[in-house]
Motif scaffolding. Sequence first.
Motif, short mmCIF file in Angstrom:
data_model
loop_
_atom_site.label_atom_id
_atom_site.label_comp_id
_atom_site.label_asym_id
_atom_site.label_seq_id
_atom_site.Cartn_x
_atom_site.Cartn_y
_atom_site.Cartn_z
N GLN A 246 0.82 -1.20 0.00
CA GLN A 246 0.00 0.00 0.00
C GLN A 246 0.86 1.26 0.00
OE1 GLN A 246 -3.90 -0.31 0.16
NE2 GLN A 246 -2.74 -1.83 -0.99
N GLN A 249 -3.04 5.42 2.47
CA GLN A 249 -4.15 4.90 3.27
C GLN A 249 -5.39 5.74 3.00
OE1 GLN A 249 -4.14 2.13 5.28
NE2 GLN A 249 -2.04 1.79 4.54
N SER A 250 -6.54 5.10 2.98
CA SER A 250 -7.79 5.81 2.77
C SER A 250 -8.24 6.50 4.05
CB SER A 250 -8.90 4.85 2.32
OG SER A 250 -8.67 4.37 1.03
N SER A 253 -14.75 6.57 6.17
CA SER A 253 -15.84 6.54 5.20
C SER A 253 -16.58 7.88 5.12
CB SER A 253 -16.83 5.43 5.55
OG SER A 253 -17.39 5.63 6.83
N ASP A 283 -16.63 1.94 -2.90
CA ASP A 283 -15.35 1.92 -2.19
C ASP A 283 -15.15 0.54 -1.57
OD1 ASP A 283 -17.30 2.13 -0.28
OD2 ASP A 283 -16.49 3.92 0.68
N ASP A 284 -15.55 -0.47 -2.35
CA ASP A 284 -15.33 -1.87 -1.98
C ASP A 284 -13.87 -2.07 -1.55
OD1 ASP A 284 -14.35 -4.71 -2.91
OD2 ASP A 284 -16.53 -4.91 -2.75
N ALA A 285 -13.66 -2.92 -0.57
CA ALA A 285 -12.31 -3.15 -0.03
C ALA A 285 -11.33 -3.58 -1.11
CB ALA A 285 -12.37 -4.20 1.08
N ARG A 286 -11.80 -4.35 -2.11
CA ARG A 286 -10.91 -4.79 -3.19
C ARG A 286 -10.49 -3.61 -4.06
NH1 ARG A 286 -15.15 -9.22 -5.13
NH2 ARG A 286 -16.44 -7.43 -4.52
N LEU A 288 -10.24 -0.41 -2.94
CA LEU A 288 -9.30 0.39 -2.16
C LEU A 288 -7.92 -0.25 -2.12
CD1 LEU A 288 -11.58 1.54 0.82
CD2 LEU A 288 -10.98 2.80 -1.26
N GLU A 289 -7.88 -1.57 -2.00
CA GLU A 289 -6.58 -2.26 -1.99
C GLU A 289 -5.81 -1.98 -3.27
OE1 GLU A 289 -5.26 -6.66 -0.67
OE2 GLU A 289 -6.48 -6.63 -2.50
N GLY A 378 -12.13 5.77 -4.05
CA GLY A 378 -12.90 4.67 -4.62
C GLY A 378 -13.00 4.73 -6.12
#
Length: 706
Positions: A246, A249-250, A253, A283-286, A288-289, A378
């Motif tokens: 990474q 970092q986001s 929310s 902004d699905d975790a996948r 954001l990753e 996202g």
Amino acid sequence: MPVETNAFKHVSYLWDQEEADRLAGDEVALLIYRSNLLGADLRLTNYGGGNTSCKVTDTDPLTGKAVEIMWVKGSGGDLGTLKKSGLAALYVDRLRSLQQIYRGIAYEDEMVELFNHCIFDLQSKAPSIDTPLHGFLPFKHIDHLHPDAAIAIAAAKDGKRITAELFGGTIGWVDWQKPGFDLGLQLRSCLDENPGIRGIMLGSHGLFTWGDTAYESYINTLEVVEQCAAYLEENYSKKGPVFAGQKIQSPGSEIRLKQVAEIAPILRGFCSSEKHMVGHFTDDARVLEFINSNDLKRLAPLGTSCPDHFLRTKISPLVLDLTAEEDLSDSAALKARLEPAFEAYRTMYKQYYEDCKHDNSPPVRDPNPVIILYPGIGLFSFSKDKQTARVAAEFYINAINVMKGAEAISSYTALPRQEAFNIEYWLLEEAKLQRMPKPKALSGKIALVTGSAGGIGKAIARKFIEEGAVVVINDNDESRLQIADAKFKADYGADSYVTTPLDVTNADEIDRAFQKACVSFGGVDIVVNCAGISISKSIQDHTEKDWDLLYTILVKGQFLITQAAVAIMRKQNIGGDILNIVSKNGLVSGPNNSGYGSAKAAQLHLSRLNAAELGPDKIRVNTVNPDAVISDSKIWEGSWAEGRAKAYGITVAELPAFYASRTLLNEIILPVDIANACFVFIGGMLNKSTGNVLNVDGGIAPAFLR
């Protein structure tokens, strides 16, 4: 015998033997059942992707002889919702006999029309381009899917070697080739060269698996995909951090959604430079990753591998050069900053077209991006309607999964751009696009109708959805809003609307409602000020509280909603419509009506003032004047009806007939009549009309405009 339901970790085992037993003996019904199960698990195939088939013996209606018939998913449709009407049924011998007249890969597109000469069931869906891929394989039941785990291997640089080692030679391999007649022959050759295999991996594309029964095919498919997924999981930890770790970092929310609400209308405006687009955000975790990773700038420009992916998402996404927490409130500065990025993307896309086009290629399509990635925040997607935008985002998440898997076991390889172009601008794909229904009048439009959980507002919202728009349904009555939510979902589906509480006198709720419009759809094009209240009293009985309430809801509410709408419309810079539902009482004097009538007159003149001011922004402001719309009206449930009946010396029950009798047409006015009037203004025929008033009152001479 059925396996244990816990035998699979990476896919869902959904087979119900009791249901299968009920369908026993009907192979086509079992095909549909199997297809629906496969389509219900997005880890197995994406929306609208893949196809399945079965071969059965039936009686030829012309000869009375037994013949082999293949039932296969037809062109279009989705496995998860597939019905018999979505299948094509063809004579297997006729389909295979086409090989005798096949002139080679340069001419394979001409074979598609010949599929129609092989039709057995005259009610069949049109056969898809994948029909020969099933027809040239001998198996009774066949699944062709696009599982992310399998495509990750198929799109890896060493995919062929990995497939051979992982499956010990039981899965064949066919290098990338555009779907069609020739690929069907390639599959058959692969099987001939590798007898006994249980499936075939298609380079960069997907997976073919099969079985002698519907259940055997289903289990074979699940086992192969499970083995692919387990292999990927085993290798994630071996290669080190996913996507090289990474980079950023986001934020939380709440901050992300604030940024989305600020930027979405601007992005939508750029993406709607040729036609109005509807947006979707995730902004699905996948997501954001991927967008927060060190490998984003390396992998994103490569584009996707599977044809199903890039047909939905375009050749590559636009990655925004913005930080996640910077101030986006200066929309003019933000637009100026983003415009070069959109121009560069359009230039890239047009150059891609020029570099790859053929003499007979269809004209270049909309060069705007479909997928926009905002690091730390996202993924935005924009398309012709909400469902298509949402599905495009889902497909890009599929692509992210593929890139992640391929990078874990080797390195990701996208299709060469020429191959991608040959799919995107394939004449057969163009023909499919041309066969699609003409867009509805409000396709691509986003509307917010105040007070839309009942009465006139609900009728307007329904009309707009039926004409292709998406709508923000709202009301200050939570119970009424819940009832409307259930009804709209049942009638139109979840992609047609969103709901939010809204009191038009509450600035915070107004902000939240428009934020909901921006986050859910990308902005707003049409705002209808419909929320209202009525108080009928003599001047002596009228209180200051009555007066303030009328003017706060009707006049101030219209002002505040319009003000918020205009701010978003100016960000989009693609014009818009404000429609104000006023009343014949804004023009006609009547008894016991000083507060309501004067507030309606203020609404009417405010409409004119706004029209004069907003013309340069291409924002049209028009007025619809109803009268006595009693049906499904909250206003008429209480004291207003009693007050009007008292004013005219009649009973409440006599009001509908009384109001009709005093009109020139002797007609009762219904909510749908007002909805139709609103559509007249925004349906495309009056795009150069602003500042106008349309009376929908059955004809009341004192309300005639002079």
